[in-house]
Scaffold this motif. Structure first.
Motif, short mmCIF file in Angstrom:
data_model
loop_
_atom_site.label_atom_id
_atom_site.label_comp_id
_atom_site.label_asym_id
_atom_site.label_seq_id
_atom_site.Cartn_x
_atom_site.Cartn_y
_atom_site.Cartn_z
N ILE B 49 0.84 -1.21 0.00
CA ILE B 49 0.00 0.00 0.00
C ILE B 49 0.87 1.26 0.00
N ALA B 50 2.02 1.20 0.71
CA ALA B 50 2.95 2.33 0.69
C ALA B 50 3.43 2.60 -0.73
N ALA B 51 3.72 1.52 -1.47
CA ALA B 51 4.14 1.66 -2.86
C ALA B 51 3.03 2.29 -3.71
N LEU B 102 -2.67 6.03 3.34
CA LEU B 102 -1.69 6.18 4.41
C LEU B 102 -2.23 5.62 5.72
N MET B 103 -3.52 5.82 5.93
CA MET B 103 -4.15 5.27 7.14
C MET B 103 -4.17 3.74 7.09
N VAL B 104 -4.44 3.20 5.89
CA VAL B 104 -4.45 1.74 5.73
C VAL B 104 -3.07 1.16 6.03
N GLU B 105 -2.01 1.82 5.50
CA GLU B 105 -0.64 1.37 5.77
C GLU B 105 -0.39 1.23 7.26
N CYS B 231 6.65 9.63 1.22
CA CYS B 231 7.90 8.87 1.13
C CYS B 231 8.47 8.63 2.53
N GLY B 232 8.60 9.70 3.32
CA GLY B 232 9.17 9.57 4.66
C GLY B 232 8.34 8.63 5.52
N TYR B 233 7.05 8.83 5.48
CA TYR B 233 6.10 8.01 6.21
C TYR B 233 6.22 6.54 5.78
#
Lengths: 273, 273
Positions: B49-51, B102-105, B231-233
């Protein structure tokens, strides 16, 4: 169909919804491809097909997006069609490829026997292709009567698909676990809801006096329906595939504990000898 | 919003920051895809998911970049808007897709139980979508009062997310190891810092007398915030996923040593025989 003059807001809405749809489709394709490795081999085909369906749709939305941009010119405070012909066929070319694939996903994820699958697939694919094919002559006609008649004709195979999903497949469902039955119920409702969007968007030009609103509702409605029917649908297919993979693994795991696994035993003495 | 006339430096700064952001987003996407194979299956979804989130953002930055280039013309010693309308919506279309991701990650990497995950996710996703959706009417308005009101409205769901991350998730954190708690604390601070950029960039036009500086701060501020927040997250998410993978492997490793694993036992005597 001739394009209408649009306000900033109308043009922008379609523009942004098309770009949004491109992002959704390709992101879903990337997700299904990345995530299919975690799916057991028996259900992996369903997730691969889900990736194909959204990938094909992503390609067509790129084409529709650039087609939209190429068809309008900014003139003062409005967007005016510049004489470039907007190609309505992209959506139909997309659907004739992807809607049968959606049927394949569904049948593949259920893991039925070969003969059950084949019979279901043949009928669902033919109905899906007919549904799309019959809509097209109405879509490109500027005669509302023609639009209406082909709209009704295209609805018949749709009703047949609904019939198969609701009644004929209930037998296959009884053999599935409770959680999968719930997901299957969701996918059936999603199909009805998302596919219900298409006839509404299709018929919008019949009921609206402003051709501008008609065009905007058509483009936005079709795009939203495509996102639900392909990305949302694919995510449920993926969830079913993952649940079934887990269930298969749990079913095969307790075996090594029991004494009924003699296979590794006799091999080892041979090594030591 | 109408674009202002910009100096070389102002135009170039935005141009280069946009290009830099495209590079960061796609490089991060490539990294997360390449590195996800080293992550245990339980946390791999978070890295996938981040990707996706940075991939989607990369697509939108390409669009914003070309939109920027198409909107200006060099005229003597300044860049003048050429009448092409700059599309502010790309950022919002991006956020409505990526902020929920982002929340899912975050929830996926914590490896909570299904029911805990579902409740957290539902609320965080709704809040994230509301936050983005409420900002947009203010963003496209040329009336500073409207901008301010929607800015405040969009802040409310943001505060709710902060509340959930800080207070409600502390229970889930107690079960994590010390190093993961530190990383989680970092991700929480990063969220606050990076997400704190957005309202500052959003409100910049209210406080600046020069619309040129306002536009530059807006574009640069949003881009920097996006790099940190995506990216940082994502890199912290990846670190958590790797630590948890290692911890799981260590936890399952000592088993062969102990006497409580009888399965390989009966095999070994065979070897000795």
């Amino acid at each position: 169909m001739d394009l209408p003059i649009l306000s900033f807001t109308q043009y922008d809405l379609v523009f942004n919804v098309l770009s949004f749809t491109v992002a959704c489709m390709f992101a879903s394709a990337a997700f299904f491809i990345a995530a299919r490795n975690s799916i057991g081999e028996r259900y992996r085909l369903a997730v691969t097909i889900a990736a194909l369906a959204v990938g094909i749709a992503g390609y067509h939305y790129v084409m529709i997006f650039y087609n939209w941009v190429a068809s309008y010119e900014l003139s003062g405070m409005v967007y005016v069609p510049n004489g470039h012909r907007f190609n309505d066929a992209y959506r139909y070319v997309d659907w004739i490829l992807t809607v049968p694939l959606l049927m394949v996903e569904l049948v593949a994820v259920l893991g039925l026997s070969k003969s059950e699958s084949r019979s279901l697939l043949t009928r669902l694919i033919i109905a899906a292709a007919l549904m799309t094919g019959l809509g097209y002559p109405g879509e490109i006609s500027s005669d509302n009567m023609v639009r209406f008649i082909f709209g009704v004709l295209g609805t018949l195979p749709f009703l047949y698909i609904v019939y198969v999903l609701w009644f004929e497949m209930s037998g296959a469902l009884e053999r599935q676990s409770e959680r999968i039955r719930v997901l299957y119920r969701n996918i059936r409702l999603l199909t009805l809801a998302a596919w219900g969007f298409y006839p509404m968007a299709y018929m919008a030009p019949l009921f609206l006096t402003s051709s501008a609103s008609g065009e905007v509702i058509l483009q936005v409605g079709y795009s939203m329906a495509d996102i639900l029917a392909k990305c949302g649908y694919g995510i449920i297919i993926f969830s079913i595939a993952r649940l079934k993979t887990e269930a298969d693994r749990t079913a095969s795991r307790p075996r090594p504990k029991g004494p009924q696994v003699p296979t590794p035993g006799p091999v080892r003495p041979g090594v030591a000898r």
